[in-house]
Motif scaffolding. Sequence first.
Motif, PDB file in Angstrom:
ATOM      1  N   ILE A  15       0.835  -1.208   0.000  1.00 57.26           N
ATOM      2  CA  ILE A  15       0.000   0.000   0.000  1.00 57.26           C
ATOM      3  C   ILE A  15       0.868   1.256   0.000  1.00 57.26           C
ATOM      4  O   ILE A  15       0.618   2.199  -0.750  1.00 57.26           O
ATOM      5  N   VAL A  16       1.895   1.266   0.832  1.00 57.23           N
ATOM      6  CA  VAL A  16       2.751   2.449   0.940  1.00 57.23           C
ATOM      7  C   VAL A  16       3.585   2.641  -0.321  1.00 57.23           C
ATOM      8  O   VAL A  16       3.698   3.746  -0.841  1.00 57.23           O
ATOM      9  N   SER A  17       4.179   1.572  -0.839  1.00 56.80           N
ATOM     10  CA  SER A  17       5.069   1.734  -1.988  1.00 56.80           C
ATOM     11  C   SER A  17       4.302   1.996  -3.287  1.00 56.80           C
ATOM     12  O   SER A  17       4.777   2.734  -4.138  1.00 56.80           O
ATOM     13  N   LEU A  18       3.115   1.438  -3.448  1.00 59.40           N
ATOM     14  CA  LEU A  18       2.331   1.686  -4.656  1.00 59.40           C
ATOM     15  C   LEU A  18       1.388   2.870  -4.504  1.00 59.40           C
ATOM     16  O   LEU A  18       0.736   3.275  -5.461  1.00 59.40           O
ATOM     17  N   ASP A  19       1.290   3.394  -3.293  1.00 55.20           N
ATOM     18  CA  ASP A  19       0.499   4.591  -2.976  1.00 55.20           C
ATOM     19  C   ASP A  19      -0.963   4.464  -3.411  1.00 55.20           C
ATOM     20  O   ASP A  19      -1.475   5.266  -4.173  1.00 55.20           O
ATOM     21  N   PHE A  20      -1.621   3.409  -2.925  1.00 55.13           N
ATOM     22  CA  PHE A  20      -3.063   3.303  -3.129  1.00 55.13           C
ATOM     23  C   PHE A  20      -3.741   3.098  -1.782  1.00 55.13           C
ATOM     24  O   PHE A  20      -3.122   2.713  -0.806  1.00 55.13           O
ATOM     25  N   GLY A  21      -5.010   3.407  -1.747  1.00 57.39           N
ATOM     26  CA  GLY A  21      -5.739   3.370  -0.489  1.00 57.39           C
ATOM     27  C   GLY A  21      -6.036   1.979   0.010  1.00 57.39           C
ATOM     28  O   GLY A  21      -6.144   1.024  -0.757  1.00 57.39           O
ATOM     29  N   GLY A  57       3.988  16.375   7.917  1.00 53.02           N
ATOM     30  CA  GLY A  57       5.052  16.280   6.928  1.00 53.02           C
ATOM     31  C   GLY A  57       6.080  15.196   7.210  1.00 53.02           C
ATOM     32  O   GLY A  57       6.988  14.981   6.422  1.00 53.02           O
ATOM     33  N   ALA A  58       5.967  14.510   8.331  1.00 57.05           N
ATOM     34  CA  ALA A  58       6.952  13.489   8.703  1.00 57.05           C
ATOM     35  C   ALA A  58       6.495  12.071   8.355  1.00 57.05           C
ATOM     36  O   ALA A  58       7.115  11.113   8.790  1.00 57.05           O
ATOM     37  N   THR A  59       5.437  11.933   7.579  1.00 58.56           N
ATOM     38  CA  THR A  59       4.922  10.608   7.249  1.00 58.56           C
ATOM     39  C   THR A  59       5.958   9.728   6.557  1.00 58.56           C
ATOM     40  O   THR A  59       6.114   8.564   6.946  1.00 58.56           O
ATOM     41  N   PRO A  60       6.698  10.222   5.553  1.00 58.23           N
ATOM     42  CA  PRO A  60       7.701   9.343   4.928  1.00 58.23           C
ATOM     43  C   PRO A  60       8.755   8.844   5.918  1.00 58.23           C
ATOM     44  O   PRO A  60       9.160   7.686   5.868  1.00 58.23           O
ATOM     45  N   VAL A  61       9.162   9.694   6.832  1.00 58.04           N
ATOM     46  CA  VAL A  61      10.150   9.283   7.845  1.00 58.04           C
ATOM     47  C   VAL A  61       9.533   8.238   8.776  1.00 58.04           C
ATOM     48  O   VAL A  61      10.154   7.219   9.080  1.00 58.04           O
ATOM     49  N   LYS A  64       9.383   4.879   7.021  1.00 63.36           N
ATOM     50  CA  LYS A  64      10.704   4.252   6.918  1.00 63.36           C
ATOM     51  C   LYS A  64      11.154   3.698   8.262  1.00 63.36           C
ATOM     52  O   LYS A  64      11.687   2.585   8.336  1.00 63.36           O
ATOM     53  N   VAL A  65      10.931   4.441   9.333  1.00 64.69           N
ATOM     54  CA  VAL A  65      11.298   3.962  10.670  1.00 64.69           C
ATOM     55  C   VAL A  65      10.481   2.726  11.028  1.00 64.69           C
ATOM     56  O   VAL A  65      11.008   1.736  11.534  1.00 64.69           O
ATOM     57  N   LEU A  69      12.067  -0.985  11.695  1.00 60.79           N
ATOM     58  CA  LEU A  69      11.843  -1.735  12.938  1.00 60.79           C
ATOM     59  C   LEU A  69      11.241  -3.110  12.648  1.00 60.79           C
ATOM     60  O   LEU A  69      11.605  -4.103  13.284  1.00 60.79           O
ATOM     61  N   LEU A  70      10.340  -3.162  11.687  1.00 56.23           N
ATOM     62  CA  LEU A  70       9.749  -4.437  11.299  1.00 56.23           C
ATOM     63  C   LEU A  70      10.815  -5.382  10.752  1.00 56.23           C
ATOM     64  O   LEU A  70      10.884  -6.551  11.148  1.00 56.23           O
TER      65      LEU A  70
END
Length: 91
Positions: A15-21, A57-61, A64-65, A69-70
């Motif tokens: 979902i995050v990498s392809l940016d779909f809901g 604005g910190a969503t990408p960070v 990634k964090v 952790l995962l």
Amino acid sequence: MVWAHLFIAVWNLTIVSLDFGCPLTVLEKYFRRRGGEQVYAGGYIQHYLKGTIWPEGATPVAEKVGFALLLISYVGLVVLRRARKRATTSP
């Protein structure tokens, strides 16, 4: 439980990498409409988490964090399982 967790992790990464809901957000909005409530604009993360759990604005960070952790936790799981296996098979 590891397999269920791994499935959810892969799903979230997709979902995050392809940016779909997420379909669960669509389902939530559907039930909000049916209940006569106002439907929020955007997705779950934008509505509930941005500016609340982490700064605007910190969503990408944060993503990634979270994924780092995962990944660290799964590497730790593999290392521990191998160590236990060696301990039980050693004479």
